[in-house]
Scaffold this active site. Structure first.
Site, short mmCIF file in Angstrom:
data_model
loop_
_atom_site.label_atom_id
_atom_site.label_comp_id
_atom_site.label_asym_id
_atom_site.label_seq_id
_atom_site.Cartn_x
_atom_site.Cartn_y
_atom_site.Cartn_z
N GLY A 15 0.81 -1.22 0.00
CA GLY A 15 0.00 0.00 0.00
C GLY A 15 0.84 1.26 0.00
N ARG A 19 -1.59 8.26 4.35
CA ARG A 19 -1.77 9.08 5.55
C ARG A 19 -0.45 9.47 6.21
NH1 ARG A 19 -6.30 4.89 7.71
NH2 ARG A 19 -5.25 3.62 6.14
N GLN A 80 2.38 -6.70 -6.21
CA GLN A 80 0.97 -6.44 -6.49
C GLN A 80 0.94 -5.19 -7.37
OE1 GLN A 80 -1.22 -4.90 -3.18
NE2 GLN A 80 -3.22 -5.40 -4.05
N TYR A 399 45.55 14.35 5.94
CA TYR A 399 44.99 14.53 4.61
C TYR A 399 45.77 15.59 3.85
CZ TYR A 399 41.16 15.18 1.20
OH TYR A 399 40.40 15.26 0.08
N ALA A 435 56.35 20.82 23.10
CA ALA A 435 55.09 21.54 22.88
C ALA A 435 55.23 22.48 21.69
CB ALA A 435 54.72 22.32 24.13
N ARG A 452 60.42 24.27 16.36
CA ARG A 452 59.69 25.52 16.53
C ARG A 452 60.67 26.68 16.43
NH1 ARG A 452 58.20 23.87 22.66
NH2 ARG A 452 60.17 24.45 23.62
C1 UD1 Z 1 -6.77 -2.87 7.51
C2 UD1 Z 1 -8.01 -3.75 7.65
C3 UD1 Z 1 -8.76 -3.32 8.91
C4 UD1 Z 1 -7.85 -3.45 10.10
C5 UD1 Z 1 -6.54 -2.69 9.90
C6 UD1 Z 1 -5.57 -3.07 11.01
C7 UD1 Z 1 -8.77 -4.34 5.41
C8 UD1 Z 1 -9.76 -4.06 4.34
N1 UD1 Z 1 -8.85 -3.58 6.49
O1 UD1 Z 1 -7.20 -1.53 7.36
O2 UD1 Z 1 -9.91 -4.14 9.07
O3 UD1 Z 1 -8.52 -2.99 11.26
O4 UD1 Z 1 -5.92 -3.04 8.66
O5 UD1 Z 1 -4.42 -2.28 11.00
O6 UD1 Z 1 -7.97 -5.24 5.27
N2 UD1 Z 1 -1.89 -3.27 1.40
C9 UD1 Z 1 -1.43 -3.93 0.28
N3 UD1 Z 1 -2.09 -3.79 -0.89
C10 UD1 Z 1 -3.22 -3.05 -1.01
C11 UD1 Z 1 -3.71 -2.38 0.15
C12 UD1 Z 1 -3.02 -2.52 1.35
O7 UD1 Z 1 -0.42 -4.63 0.34
O8 UD1 Z 1 -3.77 -3.00 -2.11
C13 UD1 Z 1 -1.14 -3.40 2.66
C14 UD1 Z 1 -0.64 -2.07 3.18
O9 UD1 Z 1 0.68 -1.82 2.74
C15 UD1 Z 1 -0.68 -2.27 4.69
C16 UD1 Z 1 -1.76 -3.32 4.89
O10 UD1 Z 1 -2.00 -3.92 3.64
O11 UD1 Z 1 0.54 -2.76 5.21
C17 UD1 Z 1 -3.05 -2.72 5.42
O12 UD1 Z 1 -3.47 -1.68 4.55
P1 UD1 Z 1 -4.07 -0.33 5.12
O13 UD1 Z 1 -4.45 0.51 3.98
O14 UD1 Z 1 -3.19 0.23 6.15
O15 UD1 Z 1 -5.42 -0.91 5.79
P2 UD1 Z 1 -6.25 -0.27 6.94
O16 UD1 Z 1 -7.15 0.76 6.39
O17 UD1 Z 1 -5.40 0.09 8.07
CA CA Z 2 -3.21 0.12 8.45
#
Ligand code: UD1
Ligand code: CA
Length: 485
Positions: A15, A19, A80, A399, A435, A452
């Site tokens: 992801g 934020r 992904q 140096y 010195a 010196r």
């Molecule tokens: C997710 C969970 C939520 C949980 C929370 C806990 C889902 C839909 N929601 O929400 O229920 O309470 O984690 O912290 O799963 N990621 C990918 N590929 C993507 C999207 C995300 O690899 O397409 C990875 C992100 O890098 C991250 C993790 O999945 O490490 C979670 O993604 P994030 O967007 O943080 O999910 P939350 O909204 O926190």
């Molecule tokens: Ca998260």
């Protein structure tokens, strides 16, 4: 009972982490306590010795892949292409495993890459409960004071069993009141996970494929859905922004300091002491306030570090005293004294009882046993023998603008204050230097090196050139009213 090692652990780290508001660093690479966020999760997974450890990467994938190759070479990465949800991320990992002919008979753990406080112990407990209860899926949950942003755990009103997870953005006002949340960590029966992922949709507020939907899907298909509630909700803190990053850093630091204190280290002020996961220590080490222990730093028995030290990958010997010092990749021997206000750079190696004192910088140099550089000096690319004392305000002039050269000073030498050693140069054992000398050629053992200019006093200069000044008056008074004397 103890479960078999999981077939696979899948860590989701593709992801964007929008934020975090970071333009250069993917969220999962933000560091706390000596590891990246994803590094902490991968390290927890490694404790279970899974047959396969897969990290799903996507956003800024080159950076994440490079980082994992360096620090966690056992983890394999799969890409992904489009980050359209945790469900599609998990599917990407399963497809890569299937393509390699990995049979998914057994437990597959899935964890998010942004929960750095997760421990191997918690993961193991989840896998064990999952196996013991014969569940299709078991989710790690926690009851938290502020559930904002997390998926909520929905339970059956009659028997309390988990029915589904609803994401914050999709939840009704009543559901948002629920304080039991999804940690984002699950144990699945591998085959059932693959099946369920084939059936998730994108009909939700974010238009994404939610991994969380698999719980409802599996329950509807008649499989057991279990939950393990984390004993300490802070263990599953998910990092989405920098406020949570700071919170997690503080929590992990507290945990690491507690471990150090229980092992016999005195930490005078835990609130201003920061320690990385790889730091090692022996009993009776004392850490004074405002000190950062980083990387693979090691504290020997009974050493005293601080206040105001930043030590990175530095070894501190037993009984050594280090105060107000910055050290990076340095070796401080037993019972050495370092600081206050010393800067030890890579390759500074102090044998036992050596001293690097006040306003002293040392780089790529060895100090022999009991050798001392007490004040205001720069020692670079030098070897200093045992028992030698370097006078205040000395510099090894290493140096020439193009190349670095070595200064070798033997054992039991006494070099004068304000010496410049123009390298390459050697001072023999037991030699002295005067010195204020600029030592440009070798000094044989036992010789005195002096270089010196002869001093000349110009009598009456102040009275003639600076008449009427305080200096002239003081001189006149000292000379009994005879300024020309
Ligand atoms: C997710 C969970 C939520 C949980 C929370 C806990 C889902 C839909 N929601 O929400 O229920 O309470 O984690 O912290 O799963 N990621 C990918 N590929 C993507 C999207 C995300 O690899 O397409 C990875 C992100 O890098 C991250 C993790 O999945 O490490 C979670 O993604 P994030 O967007 O943080 O999910 P939350 O909204 O926190
Ligand atoms: Ca998260």
């Amino acid at each position: 009972m103890s479960a078999n090692p999981p077939v696979a652990v899948i860590v989701l780290a593709a992801g964007e982490g929008s934020r975090m508001k970071s333009t250069t660093l993917p969220k999962v690479l933000h560091p706390i306590c000596g590891r990246s966020l994803v590094g902490h999760v991968v390290a927890a997974a490694e404790e279970l010795a899974p047959q396969q450890l897969v990290v799903v990467i996507g956003h800024l994938r080159e950076l994440v892949a490079e980082h994992l190759a360096e620090h966690h070479p056992a983890a394999r990465t799969v890409v992904q292409e489009q980050q359209n949800g945790t469900g599609s991320a998990a599917r990407t990992a399963l497809e890569a495993l299937a393509a390699d002919g990995v049979a998914l008979d057994g437990t597959v753990l899935v964890a998010t890459g942004d929960t750095p406080l997760l421990t191997g112990e918690t993961l193991r407990a989840l896998a064990e409960q999952h196996a013991a209860q014969g569940n299709g899926v078991t989710v790690l949950t926690a009851v938290v004071p502020d559930p904002t942003g997390y998926g909520r755990i929905l339970r059956h009103p009659a028997d309390g069993s988990v029915t589904a997870i609803v994401e914050h953005k999709d939840a009704s006002p009543e559901q948002r009141e629920l304080r039991e949340i999804n940690s984002g960590v699950y144990a699945f029966e591998g085959k059932l996970l693959a099946e369920a992922l084939g059936r998730i949709g994108t009909d939700n507020a974010q238009g994404e494929e939610y991994l969380t939907d698999t719980l409802h899907i599996l329950r509807s298909a008649g499989h057991r859905v279990g939950a393990v509630v984390a004993e300490d909700h802070r263990d599953i803190l998910g990092i989405n922004d920098r406020v949570q990053l700071a919170e997690a850093r503080r929590l992990l630091n507290d945990r690491l300091l507690e471990r150090a204190m229980r092992a016999g280290v005195t930490v005078v002020d835990p609130a201003s002491t920061w320690i990385d996961v790889q730091v090692g220590y022996q009993p009776d080490a004392v850490v004074l306030p405002n000190t950062q222990l980083q990387g693979a730093t090691r504290l020997g028995e009974g050493c005293r570090v601080g206040p105001n030290c930043t030590l990175t990958d530095t070894v501190v010997g037993a009984g050594a005293q280090v105060s107000n010092t910055t050290a990076d990749r340095a070796e401080i021997g037993e019972r050495c004294e370092v600081g206050p206000y010393a800067y030890l750079r890579p390759g500074a190696r102090l044998a036992r009882k050596a001293k690097a004192g006040t306003y002293v910088e040392i780089k790529n140099s060895e100090l022999g046993e009991g050798a001392k550089v007490p004040h205001l000096s720069y020692i670079g690319d030098a070897t200093i023998g045992e028992g030698t004392n370097i006078g205040a305000a000395s510099v090894t002039v290493n140096y020439d603008g193009v190349n670095k050269h070595r200064t070798v000073i033997g054992a039991h030498c006494r070099t004068g204050s304000d010496n410049m050693f123009i390298a390459p140069v050697t001072v023999g054992d037991g030699a002295y230097t005067a010195a204020g000398s600029v030592i440009i050629s070798d000094v044989p053992p036992g010789a005195l090196g002096v270089s010196r200019a002869q001093q000349r006093n110009v009598a009456g200069w102040v009275a003639r050139k600076r008449p009427g000044t305080a200096a002239a008056e003081a001189a006149t008074a000292a000379l009994d009213g005879t300024p020309e004397a």
